[in-house]
Scaffold this motif. Structure first.
Motif, PDB file in Angstrom:
ATOM      1  N   GLY A  42      14.572  -1.928  36.595  1.00  0.00           N
ATOM      2  CA  GLY A  42      14.757  -2.959  35.583  1.00  0.00           C
ATOM      3  C   GLY A  42      14.233  -4.305  36.044  1.00  0.00           C
ATOM      4  O   GLY A  42      13.141  -4.400  36.609  1.00  0.00           O
ATOM      5  N   ASN A  43      15.033  -5.346  35.859  1.00  0.00           N
ATOM      6  CA  ASN A  43      14.608  -6.708  36.210  1.00  0.00           C
ATOM      7  C   ASN A  43      14.972  -7.108  37.632  1.00  0.00           C
ATOM      8  O   ASN A  43      14.684  -8.233  38.039  1.00  0.00           O
ATOM      9  CB  ASN A  43      15.224  -7.714  35.234  1.00  0.00           C
ATOM     10  CG  ASN A  43      14.547  -7.688  33.876  1.00  0.00           C
ATOM     11  OD1 ASN A  43      13.348  -7.427  33.776  1.00  0.00           O
ATOM     12  ND2 ASN A  43      15.303  -7.955  32.819  1.00  0.00           N
TER      13      ASN A  43
ATOM     14  N   ALA B 161      24.663   1.556  35.378  1.00  0.00           N
ATOM     15  CA  ALA B 161      23.914   1.743  34.135  1.00  0.00           C
ATOM     16  C   ALA B 161      24.219   3.074  33.467  1.00  0.00           C
ATOM     17  O   ALA B 161      24.060   3.211  32.251  1.00  0.00           O
ATOM     18  CB  ALA B 161      22.416   1.623  34.407  1.00  0.00           C
TER      19      ALA B 161
ATOM     20  N   GLU C 201      26.280  -0.156  31.570  1.00  0.00           N
ATOM     21  CA  GLU C 201      25.928  -1.579  31.520  1.00  0.00           C
ATOM     22  C   GLU C 201      24.924  -1.871  32.630  1.00  0.00           C
ATOM     23  O   GLU C 201      25.133  -1.498  33.785  1.00  0.00           O
ATOM     24  CB  GLU C 201      27.183  -2.443  31.675  1.00  0.00           C
ATOM     25  CG  GLU C 201      26.976  -3.892  31.297  1.00  0.00           C
ATOM     26  CD  GLU C 201      28.292  -4.597  30.937  1.00  0.00           C
ATOM     27  OE1 GLU C 201      28.236  -5.800  30.647  1.00  0.00           O
ATOM     28  OE2 GLU C 201      29.356  -3.933  30.934  1.00  0.00           O
ATOM     29  N   VAL C 202      23.843  -2.542  32.261  1.00  0.00           N
ATOM     30  CA  VAL C 202      22.742  -2.773  33.187  1.00  0.00           C
ATOM     31  C   VAL C 202      22.765  -4.193  33.720  1.00  0.00           C
ATOM     32  O   VAL C 202      22.843  -5.158  32.942  1.00  0.00           O
ATOM     33  CB  VAL C 202      21.386  -2.509  32.503  1.00  0.00           C
ATOM     34  CG1 VAL C 202      20.224  -2.799  33.455  1.00  0.00           C
ATOM     35  CG2 VAL C 202      21.320  -1.080  31.993  1.00  0.00           C
TER      36      VAL C 202
ATOM     37  N   THR D 155      24.282  -9.166  32.176  1.00  0.00           N
ATOM     38  CA  THR D 155      24.019  -7.764  31.870  1.00  0.00           C
ATOM     39  C   THR D 155      23.334  -7.628  30.515  1.00  0.00           C
ATOM     40  O   THR D 155      23.252  -8.584  29.735  1.00  0.00           O
ATOM     41  CB  THR D 155      25.311  -6.934  31.858  1.00  0.00           C
ATOM     42  OG1 THR D 155      26.053  -7.217  30.658  1.00  0.00           O
ATOM     43  CG2 THR D 155      26.168  -7.240  33.073  1.00  0.00           C
ATOM     44  N   ASP D 156      22.880  -6.405  30.252  1.00  0.00           N
ATOM     45  CA  ASP D 156      22.206  -6.140  28.977  1.00  0.00           C
ATOM     46  C   ASP D 156      23.180  -6.147  27.802  1.00  0.00           C
ATOM     47  O   ASP D 156      22.757  -6.110  26.642  1.00  0.00           O
ATOM     48  CB  ASP D 156      21.470  -4.796  29.034  1.00  0.00           C
ATOM     49  CG  ASP D 156      22.410  -3.604  29.202  1.00  0.00           C
ATOM     50  OD1 ASP D 156      23.543  -3.802  29.704  1.00  0.00           O
ATOM     51  OD2 ASP D 156      22.019  -2.488  28.826  1.00  0.00           O
TER      52      ASP D 156
ATOM     53  N   ASP E  49      21.089  -7.257  34.614  1.00  0.00           N
ATOM     54  CA  ASP E  49      19.815  -7.684  34.041  1.00  0.00           C
ATOM     55  C   ASP E  49      19.255  -8.956  34.671  1.00  0.00           C
ATOM     56  O   ASP E  49      18.106  -9.002  35.098  1.00  0.00           O
ATOM     57  CB  ASP E  49      19.996  -7.876  32.532  1.00  0.00           C
ATOM     58  CG  ASP E  49      18.676  -7.982  31.793  1.00  0.00           C
ATOM     59  OD1 ASP E  49      17.726  -7.292  32.187  1.00  0.00           O
ATOM     60  OD2 ASP E  49      18.600  -8.767  30.833  1.00  0.00           O
ATOM     61  N   GLY E  50      20.059 -10.004  34.745  1.00  0.00           N
ATOM     62  CA  GLY E  50      19.565 -11.276  35.264  1.00  0.00           C
ATOM     63  C   GLY E  50      20.481 -11.848  36.325  1.00  0.00           C
ATOM     64  O   GLY E  50      21.671 -11.522  36.388  1.00  0.00           O
TER      65      GLY E  50
END
Length: 333
Positions: free
Chosen positions: A250-251, A34, A84-85, A101-102, A87-88
């Protein structure tokens, strides 16, 4: 959609070593972080501090250690994505995972290593008057370059290892160092605290009330005794608020992982409750084992996780493929 044997989430020391070790085992690896620079806490929180608890180095600058780990991680040319995060996460019908990713990107992988440490780091703020106004103009939450404090009158707020270590590090080059702590008990190493009182002015039971300046730079700080409320005005050029950073996962906790507080629970093989998903480093809590938030421990966990993941991907592979001095043996499984 790109496919990988392993996606490593987290570009700190453990994620970097995990990337190297998975690549050494001839796995196709993607590293996602991230932050905009690889190295995790080594570059974000204390790049100019010495690290003493990594094998082979009597002492090494945190930033230098990070660069060596980055160099090592890139030896086998893994794919790397920063800023880059993760995310899911979704499980596919063929038993693989799709990580989203986000940035709207999706990557398919057989295994995942979560080495996210504390997560995305944000400094803990005091809320003192003037703190936000003078951020990066005399108010700081970490020391990126020691030379910025040469000849300065420095006030440090905090009582943990980072606060005390910065006081010891800056004392030889600063004009003066003052440290305030809201209690009289420190969370730093005893030897460091003893040395602190020899090189810095220390006010226990004191807190920061206000930061003042000329509109451009900090020039004063008002501190107060939290027992008597008596105030003192200090002439300062820099205020370092070292009361910790907040990590944001985050998620990731929503992915269905078994959690204990903010930690991801694993077994002794660093396996989470999700098949093919592993955790290592500060974010991992091994069931039945004490938690030691040390880089050295995380390195070992990363080696275990990636080796077990290799066996998960290829049942014919050995968990232990041999010593790294026999590198060709790793590449020819």
């Amino acid at each position: 959609m790109s496919e990988y044997d392993m996606i490593v989430v987290g570009g700190g020391p453990i994620g970097l070593f995990g990337t190297f070790y998975a690549s050494l085992r001839d796995m196709k690896v993607l590293l996602i972080d991230a932050q905009d620079e690889l190295g995790g806490q080594l570059v974000t929180l204390y790049p100019e501090k010495m690290v003493y608890d990594v094998g082979g180095f009597p002492g090494i600058l945190a930033y230098d250690l990070a660069q060596k780990l980055v160099e090592q991680a890139k030896m086998f040319s893994p794919d790397i994505r920063t800023s880059e995060v993760a995310d899911g996460l979704e499980k596919t019908s063929d038993g693989m995972y799709v990580l989203k990713t986000d940035k709207g990107n999706s990557f398919k992988t057989k295994t995942i290593l979560l080495a996210v440490g504390l997560g995305r780091l944000m400094p803990s703020r005091l809320g003192a008057k003037g703190e936000v106004e003078y951020e990066n103009r005399g108010v700081y939450y970490t020391v990126r370059r020691k030379k910025d404090f040469e000849g300065k009158r420095v006030l440090i707020v905090g009582g943990g290892d980072s606060a005390v270590d910065w006081a010891l590090t800056l004392a030889p080059i600063a004009k003066s160092v003052t440290l305030i702590h809201r209690r009289d008990q420190f969370r730093a190493h005893e030897r460091s605290v003893k040395e602190l009182f020899q090189v810095a002015k220390v006010y226990t039971w004191h807190e920061l009330k206000e930061v003042k300046g000329d509109g451009q730079r900090v020039n004063q700080a008002i501190i107060f005794d939290n027992r008597t409320k008596d105030e003192k005005v200090l002439d300062v050029d820099a205020v370092i608020i070292s009361i910790g950073h907040k990590g944001d996962l985050g998620n990731i906790p929503k992915w269905g992982l078994k959690m204990k507080g903010r930690d991801i629970v694993t077994d002794a093989m660093m396996q989470t409750n999700l098949p093919g998903v592993y955790a290592a480093g500060d974010v991992a809590q091994v069931e039945g084992a004490p938690k030691l938030a040390l880089i050295a421990v995380g390195f070992g966990q990363a080696a275990i996780a990636t080796s077990v993941a290799k066996k998960y991907i290829d049942p014919n592979a050995s968990v232990f493929a041999g010593h790294s001095s026999e590198m060709n043996k790793f590449k020819k499984e």
